[in-house]
Motif scaffolding. Sequence first.
Motif, PDB file in Angstrom:
ATOM      1  N   GLN A  21       0.837  -1.200   0.000  1.00 12.85           N
ATOM      2  CA  GLN A  21       0.000   0.000   0.000  1.00 12.85           C
ATOM      3  C   GLN A  21       0.874   1.253   0.000  1.00 12.85           C
ATOM      4  N   ARG A  22       1.897   1.293   0.852  1.00  9.53           N
ATOM      5  CA  ARG A  22       2.799   2.452   0.886  1.00  9.53           C
ATOM      6  C   ARG A  22       3.467   2.668  -0.470  1.00  9.53           C
ATOM      7  N   PHE A  23       3.894   1.566  -1.114  1.00  4.17           N
ATOM      8  CA  PHE A  23       4.561   1.652  -2.409  1.00  4.17           C
ATOM      9  C   PHE A  23       3.645   2.286  -3.453  1.00  4.17           C
ATOM     10  N   TYR A  24       2.448   1.745  -3.638  1.00  3.16           N
ATOM     11  CA  TYR A  24       1.548   2.242  -4.680  1.00  3.16           C
ATOM     12  C   TYR A  24       1.008   3.632  -4.360  1.00  3.16           C
ATOM     13  N   GLU A  25       0.759   3.916  -3.088  1.00  2.61           N
ATOM     14  CA  GLU A  25       0.345   5.275  -2.734  1.00  2.61           C
ATOM     15  C   GLU A  25       1.450   6.270  -3.052  1.00  2.61           C
ATOM     16  N   ALA A  26       2.711   5.879  -2.822  1.00  9.41           N
ATOM     17  CA  ALA A  26       3.838   6.775  -3.088  1.00  9.41           C
ATOM     18  C   ALA A  26       4.048   7.011  -4.581  1.00  9.41           C
ATOM     19  N   ILE A  27       4.010   5.945  -5.384  1.00 14.24           N
ATOM     20  CA  ILE A  27       4.329   6.158  -6.799  1.00 14.24           C
ATOM     21  C   ILE A  27       3.200   6.827  -7.574  1.00 14.24           C
ATOM     22  N   PHE A  28       1.955   6.596  -7.191  1.00 14.32           N
ATOM     23  CA  PHE A  28       0.827   7.209  -7.893  1.00 14.32           C
ATOM     24  C   PHE A  28       0.269   8.438  -7.167  1.00 14.32           C
ATOM     25  N   ILE A  89       9.556   5.325  -8.279  1.00 10.93           N
ATOM     26  CA  ILE A  89       9.651   3.891  -7.985  1.00 10.93           C
ATOM     27  C   ILE A  89      10.846   3.517  -7.109  1.00 10.93           C
ATOM     28  N   PRO A  90      12.072   3.935  -7.405  1.00  9.52           N
ATOM     29  CA  PRO A  90      13.205   3.511  -6.553  1.00  9.52           C
ATOM     30  C   PRO A  90      13.046   3.938  -5.091  1.00  9.52           C
ATOM     31  N   ALA A  91      12.641   5.168  -4.846  1.00 12.56           N
ATOM     32  CA  ALA A  91      12.485   5.646  -3.468  1.00 12.56           C
ATOM     33  C   ALA A  91      11.376   4.910  -2.727  1.00 12.56           C
ATOM     34  N   ALA A  92      10.397   4.383  -3.467  1.00 11.80           N
ATOM     35  CA  ALA A  92       9.277   3.663  -2.846  1.00 11.80           C
ATOM     36  C   ALA A  92       9.600   2.192  -2.617  1.00 11.80           C
ATOM     37  N   GLY A  93      10.760   1.726  -3.101  1.00 17.09           N
ATOM     38  CA  GLY A  93      11.153   0.343  -2.861  1.00 17.09           C
ATOM     39  C   GLY A  93      11.041  -0.573  -4.054  1.00 17.09           C
ATOM     40  N   GLY A  94      10.880  -0.024  -5.251  1.00 14.98           N
ATOM     41  CA  GLY A  94      10.773  -0.837  -6.459  1.00 14.98           C
ATOM     42  C   GLY A  94      12.014  -0.719  -7.325  1.00 14.98           C
ATOM     43  N   THR A  95      12.014  -1.466  -8.422  1.00 18.85           N
ATOM     44  CA  THR A  95      13.139  -1.493  -9.355  1.00 18.85           C
ATOM     45  C   THR A  95      12.604  -1.329 -10.775  1.00 18.85           C
TER      46      THR A  95
END
Length: 132
Positions: A21-28, A89-95
């Motif tokens: 949830q944190r990841f998708y809220e951050a990137i979008f 994406i990188p700051a939110a934990g993705g690649t």
Amino acid sequence: MIFTNAISWFEIPASDIERAQRFYEAIFDIKMIPLDFPNLQMRMFPINNPMNIGGALVHNADFYKPSATEGPMIYLNANPDVQTILDRIPAAGGTILVPKTEISPDHGYMAVFIDSEGNRMALHAIPPGMAQ
């Protein structure tokens, strides 16, 4: 039957629903809507109209398994610019796997990334001014 859209609902597996949830809220830059059941946790993407395509992050360890290599790949709406989402994406934990790439002048741009849960996902956008 006439299809207006091939997809009506999608579910993205999450090992850790709060992290996803944190990841998708951050990137979008959105706020997801929690909906939990006894054996299933969901975080729904906001939509303006229930007749539009919707989807959710889902957690049930016995039923959903994140994967970077198997299963369908979902293209999420990144309008008006794929790069705006990629930059988060990188700051939110993705690649990022595939950077912003033009599909064609008629079909816009795409990119592919791995989310915080290890899912291979994609982005798509047709910027204003491109043929549609």
